[in-house]
Design a protein around this motif. Structure first.
Motif, PDB file in Angstrom:
ATOM      1  N   ARG A 316      -9.290  -6.323  -2.539  1.00 10.27           N
ATOM      2  CA  ARG A 316      -8.492  -7.523  -2.240  1.00 10.27           C
ATOM      3  C   ARG A 316      -7.974  -8.148  -3.534  1.00 10.27           C
ATOM      4  O   ARG A 316      -6.789  -8.496  -3.635  1.00 10.27           O
ATOM      5  CB  ARG A 316      -9.375  -8.533  -1.498  1.00 10.27           C
ATOM      6  CG  ARG A 316      -8.692  -9.850  -1.178  1.00 10.27           C
ATOM      7  CD  ARG A 316      -9.702 -10.954  -0.941  1.00 10.27           C
ATOM      8  NE  ARG A 316     -10.455 -11.255  -2.158  1.00 10.27           N
ATOM      9  CZ  ARG A 316     -11.387 -12.198  -2.250  1.00 10.27           C
ATOM     10  NH1 ARG A 316     -11.698 -12.912  -1.195  1.00 10.27           N
ATOM     11  NH2 ARG A 316     -12.024 -12.424  -3.385  1.00 10.27           N
ATOM     12  N   TRP A 324      -7.500 -13.164   1.305  1.00  8.82           N
ATOM     13  CA  TRP A 324      -7.808 -12.455   2.556  1.00  8.82           C
ATOM     14  C   TRP A 324      -6.587 -12.440   3.472  1.00  8.82           C
ATOM     15  O   TRP A 324      -6.409 -11.505   4.257  1.00  8.82           O
ATOM     16  CB  TRP A 324      -8.995 -13.102   3.286  1.00  8.82           C
ATOM     17  CG  TRP A 324     -10.330 -12.820   2.661  1.00  8.82           C
ATOM     18  CD1 TRP A 324     -11.235 -13.728   2.226  1.00  8.82           C
ATOM     19  CD2 TRP A 324     -10.915 -11.530   2.393  1.00  8.82           C
ATOM     20  NE1 TRP A 324     -12.344 -13.097   1.706  1.00  8.82           N
ATOM     21  CE2 TRP A 324     -12.178 -11.744   1.800  1.00  8.82           C
ATOM     22  CE3 TRP A 324     -10.499 -10.210   2.581  1.00  8.82           C
ATOM     23  CZ2 TRP A 324     -13.026 -10.705   1.403  1.00  8.82           C
ATOM     24  CZ3 TRP A 324     -11.345  -9.170   2.191  1.00  8.82           C
ATOM     25  CH2 TRP A 324     -12.587  -9.418   1.612  1.00  8.82           C
ATOM     26  N   GLU A 325      -5.719 -13.471   3.381  1.00  4.28           N
ATOM     27  CA  GLU A 325      -4.514 -13.485   4.232  1.00  4.28           C
ATOM     28  C   GLU A 325      -3.627 -12.293   3.882  1.00  4.28           C
ATOM     29  O   GLU A 325      -3.123 -11.592   4.758  1.00  4.28           O
ATOM     30  CB  GLU A 325      -3.714 -14.790   4.055  1.00  4.28           C
ATOM     31  CG  GLU A 325      -4.263 -15.982   4.797  1.00  4.28           C
ATOM     32  CD  GLU A 325      -5.538 -16.512   4.153  1.00  4.28           C
ATOM     33  OE1 GLU A 325      -5.611 -16.517   2.901  1.00  4.28           O
ATOM     34  OE2 GLU A 325      -6.479 -16.881   4.894  1.00  4.28           O
ATOM     35  N   SER A 328      -5.188  -9.093   5.010  1.00  2.04           N
ATOM     36  CA  SER A 328      -4.963  -8.895   6.449  1.00  2.04           C
ATOM     37  C   SER A 328      -3.525  -8.467   6.724  1.00  2.04           C
ATOM     38  O   SER A 328      -3.274  -7.611   7.577  1.00  2.04           O
ATOM     39  CB  SER A 328      -5.251 -10.188   7.209  1.00  2.04           C
ATOM     40  OG  SER A 328      -6.601 -10.508   7.090  1.00  2.04           O
ATOM     41  N   LEU A 331      -3.079  -4.895   6.235  1.00  3.37           N
ATOM     42  CA  LEU A 331      -3.614  -4.106   7.361  1.00  3.37           C
ATOM     43  C   LEU A 331      -2.634  -4.125   8.541  1.00  3.37           C
ATOM     44  O   LEU A 331      -2.441  -3.112   9.216  1.00  3.37           O
ATOM     45  CB  LEU A 331      -4.980  -4.654   7.804  1.00  3.37           C
ATOM     46  CG  LEU A 331      -6.139  -4.432   6.833  1.00  3.37           C
ATOM     47  CD1 LEU A 331      -7.407  -5.112   7.343  1.00  3.37           C
ATOM     48  CD2 LEU A 331      -6.401  -2.945   6.618  1.00  3.37           C
ATOM     49  N   ARG A 332      -2.002  -5.286   8.757  1.00  4.88           N
ATOM     50  CA  ARG A 332      -1.029  -5.378   9.859  1.00  4.88           C
ATOM     51  C   ARG A 332       0.187  -4.515   9.587  1.00  4.88           C
ATOM     52  O   ARG A 332       0.765  -3.923  10.499  1.00  4.88           O
ATOM     53  CB  ARG A 332      -0.581  -6.837  10.044  1.00  4.88           C
ATOM     54  CG  ARG A 332      -1.535  -7.690  10.848  1.00  4.88           C
ATOM     55  CD  ARG A 332      -0.864  -8.993  11.290  1.00  4.88           C
ATOM     56  NE  ARG A 332      -0.400  -9.798  10.164  1.00  4.88           N
ATOM     57  CZ  ARG A 332      -1.156 -10.673   9.489  1.00  4.88           C
ATOM     58  NH1 ARG A 332      -2.426 -10.847   9.838  1.00  4.88           N
ATOM     59  NH2 ARG A 332      -0.665 -11.366   8.486  1.00  4.88           N
ATOM     60  N   ARG A 378      -5.686  -0.532   3.396  1.00  5.61           N
ATOM     61  CA  ARG A 378      -6.068   0.141   4.638  1.00  5.61           C
ATOM     62  C   ARG A 378      -7.051   1.279   4.358  1.00  5.61           C
ATOM     63  O   ARG A 378      -7.998   1.507   5.110  1.00  5.61           O
ATOM     64  CB  ARG A 378      -4.830   0.651   5.394  1.00  5.61           C
ATOM     65  CG  ARG A 378      -5.196   1.353   6.695  1.00  5.61           C
ATOM     66  CD  ARG A 378      -4.022   1.566   7.597  1.00  5.61           C
ATOM     67  NE  ARG A 378      -3.700   0.383   8.386  1.00  5.61           N
ATOM     68  CZ  ARG A 378      -4.314   0.041   9.519  1.00  5.61           C
ATOM     69  NH1 ARG A 378      -5.295   0.777   9.989  1.00  5.61           N
ATOM     70  NH2 ARG A 378      -3.964  -1.045  10.173  1.00  5.61           N
ATOM     71  N   ASN A 414     -12.573 -11.754  10.264  1.00  3.35           N
ATOM     72  CA  ASN A 414     -11.253 -11.188   9.953  1.00  3.35           C
ATOM     73  C   ASN A 414     -10.818 -10.236  11.066  1.00  3.35           C
ATOM     74  O   ASN A 414     -11.314  -9.116  11.195  1.00  3.35           O
ATOM     75  CB  ASN A 414     -11.343 -10.463   8.610  1.00  3.35           C
ATOM     76  CG  ASN A 414      -9.987  -9.991   8.133  1.00  3.35           C
ATOM     77  OD1 ASN A 414      -9.197  -9.473   8.918  1.00  3.35           O
ATOM     78  ND2 ASN A 414      -9.713 -10.162   6.862  1.00  3.35           N
ATOM     79  N   LYS A 415      -9.854 -10.706  11.899  1.00  2.00           N
ATOM     80  CA  LYS A 415      -9.457  -9.934  13.084  1.00  2.00           C
ATOM     81  C   LYS A 415      -8.815  -8.603  12.727  1.00  2.00           C
ATOM     82  O   LYS A 415      -8.952  -7.620  13.450  1.00  2.00           O
ATOM     83  CB  LYS A 415      -8.494 -10.756  13.946  1.00  2.00           C
ATOM     84  CG  LYS A 415      -9.134 -12.016  14.479  1.00  2.00           C
ATOM     85  CD  LYS A 415      -9.051 -12.138  15.974  1.00  2.00           C
ATOM     86  CE  LYS A 415     -10.220 -12.957  16.443  1.00  2.00           C
ATOM     87  NZ  LYS A 415     -10.134 -13.861  17.469  1.00  2.00           N
ATOM     88  N   GLU A 416      -8.096  -8.572  11.607  1.00  2.00           N
ATOM     89  CA  GLU A 416      -7.434  -7.313  11.220  1.00  2.00           C
ATOM     90  C   GLU A 416      -8.482  -6.263  10.856  1.00  2.00           C
ATOM     91  O   GLU A 416      -8.329  -5.084  11.194  1.00  2.00           O
ATOM     92  CB  GLU A 416      -6.465  -7.540  10.056  1.00  2.00           C
ATOM     93  CG  GLU A 416      -5.141  -8.197  10.461  1.00  2.00           C
ATOM     94  CD  GLU A 416      -5.292  -9.681  10.796  1.00  2.00           C
ATOM     95  OE1 GLU A 416      -6.290 -10.304  10.375  1.00  2.00           O
ATOM     96  OE2 GLU A 416      -4.412 -10.208  11.506  1.00  2.00           O
ATOM     97  N   ILE A 417      -9.537  -6.702  10.167  1.00  2.00           N
ATOM     98  CA  ILE A 417     -10.618  -5.755   9.844  1.00  2.00           C
ATOM     99  C   ILE A 417     -11.288  -5.289  11.140  1.00  2.00           C
ATOM    100  O   ILE A 417     -11.567  -4.104  11.326  1.00  2.00           O
ATOM    101  CB  ILE A 417     -11.641  -6.403   8.876  1.00  2.00           C
ATOM    102  CG1 ILE A 417     -11.007  -6.600   7.491  1.00  2.00           C
ATOM    103  CG2 ILE A 417     -12.902  -5.548   8.759  1.00  2.00           C
ATOM    104  CD1 ILE A 417     -11.919  -7.241   6.448  1.00  2.00           C
TER     105      ILE A 417
END
Ligand code: ADP
Length: 483
Positions: A316, A324-325, A328, A331-332, A378, A414-417
């Motif tokens: 990161r 973290w934003e 994420s 990842l998106r 990723r 963290n929803k993306e993780i």
């Protein structure tokens, strides 16, 4: 609905690597208070030494309880308390410390009162991997790694307390000789509240390479291979739901705890967080009957990994501007499978599997020295979860319809993780609203331990447990593919 003003409360504490946290619940399992002390930020004199439980815990505890009092928490309502501590840390009490613990003066800080009570400075923690020789010796004494695993549940691991004690015996014998009692971080914290030495619970005790997991007592073979008279230094282990006794008069006079407030055995942080999620998932799957559900979590397997959050944090910082934003967002913005790019990031010697090294491969399977920042983000997350899945499958788990993955700890916010986790395991991932599951689990155990002899959770409390805690981060693969 808010709880009645005098309704009993239950306190859960978590003495982790980086912070001391507290959660207070009422009898309906509603969270009524949360507090925490960040060691680095709030105890700057301990900066960079934040992993040492003996030097920091009491100071953090003074600070935390003062904070809670200032926030208006009425400690006299706390009917029981319990807690958890970082697994594999140990604390060595100097001869005479039990007397000190028994007679703590409520007008002084724990910090002042206990500073001379420890025989081993810089006591070992979970990151210590310097006892390889002692691990080999223990395995030889037990008749091999497999035999040791049959007795204690694990092959020999460097961070496990038995091997750390064996090393102290060989390298710092005088300090060990001046020791009256050895606690784990969990039983150490319980001892502070009890005003006397608290038992090590079965759960945390099973991560020491010393406990016979079948008899639930110390293994004679392991004790003898580790240090003389060790059973006296450890005390008898007890179940994790044991009520150890009332809170010490120090806490009654200093913070206003009730004399009848019970201290329920403290345990390790890994089992605590896992057990809470496990209990929640079982309830969802099978519905009611808490008595059976809570009683059946007697044994489960824990595998530990070292290259987790800290590795993600490094990537990161290097690839996502320390945010973290942005991590994420990367990842998106990258697809599942990462266009064939893959990476394995074992920056320090991993526990499972025992490997070290960072390896990245491009879509043509050629090893490369770097990936673009987004792809690297990723790659680290997919690589970590692929490694977990591989490990689980090697242990004999198969991903079948109905499989659920339960996630807890700091990164589970963290929803993306979580989406990558869900994709890699091809299964829905469950987490809880409160990332402090360890702390919450301790508060539940305080409640459960307090009422274990008379009654079990009633149905409304169960419904509350299910509906308020367990939030499905469901697998939306089909939907994602459709859109
Ligand atoms: P510990 O018990 O060791 O104190 P926690 O379970 O509280 O650890 O988790 C802390 C870790 O959670 C941090 O080191 C950080 O890497 C990770 N973390 C916190 N917030 C996020 C986030 N939004 N995304 C990913 N990881 C996070």
């Amino acid at each position: 609905m808010a709880s009645a003003p005098r309704a009993p409360l239950y306190l859960g504490l978590d003495l982790s690597t980086q912070q001391l946290k507290a959660v207070v619940i009422d009898g309906e399992l509603r969270v009524v208070h949360q507090s925490g002390v960040q060691f680095d930020a709030e105890l700057p004199e301990f900066r960079y030494r934040s992993y040492k439980p003996d030097s920091i815990s009491w100071k953090a505890l003074d600070l935390l309880l003062d904070k809670m009092k200032r926030a208006g928490l009425d400690f006299s309502r706390v009917r029981a308390l319990s807690g958890s501590g970082q697994q594999h840390g140990s604390v060595f009490w100097r001869r005479g410390a039990s007397e000190t613990l028994k007679h703590l003066d409520p007008d002084q800080d724990l910090h002042q009162l206990l500073q001379d009570s420890f025989s081993v400075s810089d006591s070992p923690v979970w990151m210590d991997s310097s006892s390889t020789q002692q691990c080999e010796d223990l395995q030889a004494a037990a008749g091999g790694a497999l035999r040791l695993a049959e007795i204690t549940g694990s092959r020999a691991y460097e961070r496990f307390t038995g091997n750390q004690i064996a090393k102290l015996r060989q390298t710092r014998a005088e300090e060990l000789q001046d020791t009256e009692r050895i606690s784990l971080v969990s039983s150490f914290a319980a001892s502070l509240f009890l005003g006397g030495y608290a038992a090590i619970d079965y759960s945390d005790g099973s991560g020491m390479n010393l406990l016979d997991i079948r008899t639930r007592n110390w293994s004679e073979i392991c004790l003898q291979a580790t240090a003389p008279h060790l059973d006296q230094l450890l005390g008898a282990p007890l179940p994790s739901t044991s009520v150890l006794g009332p809170v010490s008069s120090y806490f009654v006079h200093r913070y206003g705890f009730s004399e009848s407030c019970s201290v329920v055995a403290f345990t390790g942080d890994n089992p605590e967080g896992t057990r809470l999620l496990d209990a929640s998932a079982m309830l969802v799957r099978k519905g009611g009957g808490a008595r059976d559900r809570l009683q059946c979590f007697r044994c489960f397997v824990i595998s530990s990994f070292k290259n987790g959050s800290l590795t993600r944090e490094r990537v990161r910082n290097e690839c996502a501007g320390a945010s973290w934003e942005l991590f994420s967002a990367a990842l998106r913005d990258t697809p599942l499978g990462n266009h064939g790019n893959i990476g394995f990031y074992f920056e320090t010697m991993e526990i499972t599997p025992p490997v070290i090294g960072v390896h990245r491969f491009d879509s043509a399977d050629c090893e490369v020295s770097s990936l673009s920042p987004q792809v690297e983000v990723r790659a680290v997350v997919e690589g970590q979860f692929l490694s977990r899945r591989l490990h689980a499958e090697r242990l004999g788990y198969s991903i079948i319809p109905g499989t659920r993955v339960l996630a807890t700890g700091g990164a589970s916010s963290n929803k993306e993780i979580l989406q990558v986790l869900s994709d890699v395991f091809n299964a829905p991932v469950y987490t809880i609203d409160l990332s402090d599951s360890t702390c919450l689990g301790s508060a539940y155990r305080a409640l459960h331990g307090q009422c274990a002899h008379s009654f079990y959770f009633e149905k409304p409390a169960l419904d509350c447990l299910v509906s308020e805690l367990l939030e499905s981060f469901s697998l939306k693969r089909e939907e994602k593919e459709r859109t």
